[in-house]
Design a protein around this motif. Structure first.
Motif: not given
Length: 357
Positions: A150-155
Motif C-alpha cells: 500500500r506504499e503508493r496509496s493516499y490517506p
C-alpha cells in the motif's frame, strides 16, 4: 447504610524489580493561570513496559504528554527521558531527544497530499536521512504494520484502521525509545481497536519498545498494559499492575471508571436495598489463584443460606479476578464473611433485602 469493608489481600503497588525507567517524572507541576493542570505528578515507565495513563477529560493527560515531548514546559519538578532531564533544555537541545519519542494520535495526523510511504518516511526526511535509506526503512515498517503493497496509496484511500497503522509506522521511523499513544483508538470501531492494540502489543514484544498509553478507556488498558496509573485533577491517585487495580480499586475515580468493565449490581436489585431485612447483600472481590474453587466451596458451605445473584470470574494478565454479589441469610452472614476473608476475599456489605432478591 455504612459499608463494612474487610482487609484486602493485595494492594495496588509498584512492581518490584521494575526495569530501569525510560521515563521518570518527579513532582511535576504545571499551571495555566490559577488552574493547576499537573499538581505534583510522579511516574516511572520502565524499559519495555506498556503503561496506561488513564483519566477523565480535563484530568491532566494532555498536559502531561505535552510536557513529555517538550511542547509544554513544567513550572517545577523533573522530567527525564532515558536518564536525561529535558525539563530545562533549550529548544535546540530538545530536537535530538524528540527523535527518541514517537507519537501516535487519535486523528492520525497524516498528510493527505503525500503517499503512505512518504508519510512514513517524513520524519527521516526532516532528519536528513538519504532517500534510499529512508524508503528502505519505510518499507520495513509497512511490513511490520501489515500494509505491504500500500506504499503508493493516499490517506483518503485507506480505512481508519489502516490510517492508524500508517501513523504507527511513521512514529517508529526514527527508532524511538518511547512510543506515546494519545487516545490512538478513540476514533476507531471495536474490531479495529482490537487489531490496533494487538499490533501495539506485537511491536512492544518484537522491538522491546516502551509504550505509554494515554487514554480514557479502561478496556484499552486492560487489553495490553502491564501497569496502569490513574490521573485526576492533575495528580496520580492510583497506580499498580493492571490486574491488581482492576480487582481492588483504591480511589473513587478508579472505581467509577471501572464500572464499564467490572460486574455491577443490577439496578433491579439495587432498588430493593433497605436498612433492614432477612438477608444481607454482599459484594465480594477476590484475586486468589483458586477463585473458582471459592465459589464451589461457598455453595457447599451455605447451600441453604447463600445465593449467587450476579458476577463472575475473569482473567487479567493471567490472574483470576472475581467479582460477584451474593445474598446471605442475616443470621449466617458473620460465618460466611469469615470464610470469604479466610480465602483472601474483600467483602463489602451493600445493604439488606427482604428475601433472596
Amino acid at each position: 447504610m455504612n459499608s463494612i469493608v474487610l482487609p484486602a489481600p493485595i494492594q495496588a503497588a509498584a512492581v518490584a524489580d521494575r526495569p530501569e525507567p525510560v521515563v521518570r517524572l518527579t513532582d511535576v507541576h504545571r499551571r495555566f493561570g490559577a488552574t493547576p493542570a499537573l499538581n505534583g505528578v510522579s511516574l516511572e515507565v520502565g524499559k519495555g513496559e506498556i503503561v496506561g495513563l488513564i483519566g477523565r477529560s480535563g484530568a491532566g493527560k494532555s498536559t502531561l504528554i505535552r510536557c513529555l515531548n517538550g511542547l509544554e514546559r513544567a513550572d517545577s519538578g523533573e522530567i527525564a527521558i532515558e536518564g536525561r532531564r529535558i525539563d530545562r533544555l533549550a529548544e535546540q537541545e530538545l530536537q535530538p531527544l524528540r527523535r527518541r519519542i514517537g507519537m501516535i494520535f487519535q486523528h492520525f495526523n497524516l498528510l493527505s497530499a503525500k503517499t503512505v510511504i512518504d508519510n512514513i518516511a517524513l520524519p527521516l526526511k526532516i532528519e536528513g536521512v538519504a532517500k534510499a535509506e529512508r524508503l528502505k526503512r519505510a518499507r520495513e515498517l509497512l511490513d511490520i504494520v501489515g500494509l505491504s503493497g500500500r506504499e503508493r496509496s493516499y490517506p483518503s484511500q485507506l480505512s481508519g484502521g489502516q490510517k492508524q497503522r500508517v501513523g504507527i509506522a511513521r512514529a517508529l521511523a526514527a527508532r524511538p525509545a518511547l512510543l506515546l499513544s494519545d487516545e490512538a483508538t478513540s476514533a476507531l470501531d471495536p474490531e479495529t481497536t482490537h487489531s490496533i492494540l494487538a499490533l501495539l502489543k506485537d511491536i512492544n514484544q518484537r522491538l522491546g519498545l516502551t509504550i505509554l498509553l494515554i487514554t480514557h478507556e479502561m478496556e484499552v488498558v486492560r487489553t495490553i498494559a502491564d501497569r496502569v496509573a490513574v490521573i485526576e485533577a492533575g495528580r496520580i491517585v492510583e497506580e499498580g499492575p493492571v490486574w491488581s487495580v482492576f480487582a481492588n480499586p483504591q480511589s473513587q475515580v478508579t472505581a467509577s471508571m471501572l464500572r464499564s468493565v467490572r460486574p455491577q449490581l443490577p439496578e433491579a436489585i439495587a432498588r430493593r436495598l433497605s436498612t433492614a431485612g432477612k438477608h444481607l447483600l454482599l459484594a465480594v472481590d477476590i484475586t486468589s489463584p483458586d477463585a473458582q474453587s471459592v465459589l464451589f466451596d461457598l455453595a457447599g458451605l451455605g447451600s441453604k443460606t447463600v445465593r449467587l445473584l450476579h458476577g463472575g470470574i475473569d482473567h487479567i494478565q493471567g490472574q483470576p479476578v472475581g467479582r460477584f454479589f451474593i445474598s446471605v441469610a442475616a443470621n449466617d452472614a458473620e460465618r460466611i464473611q469469615k470464610f470469604l476473608t479466610s480465602r483472601l476475599a474483600r467483602v463489602e456489605v451493600l445493604g439488606h433485602v427482604a428475601d433472596h432478591a
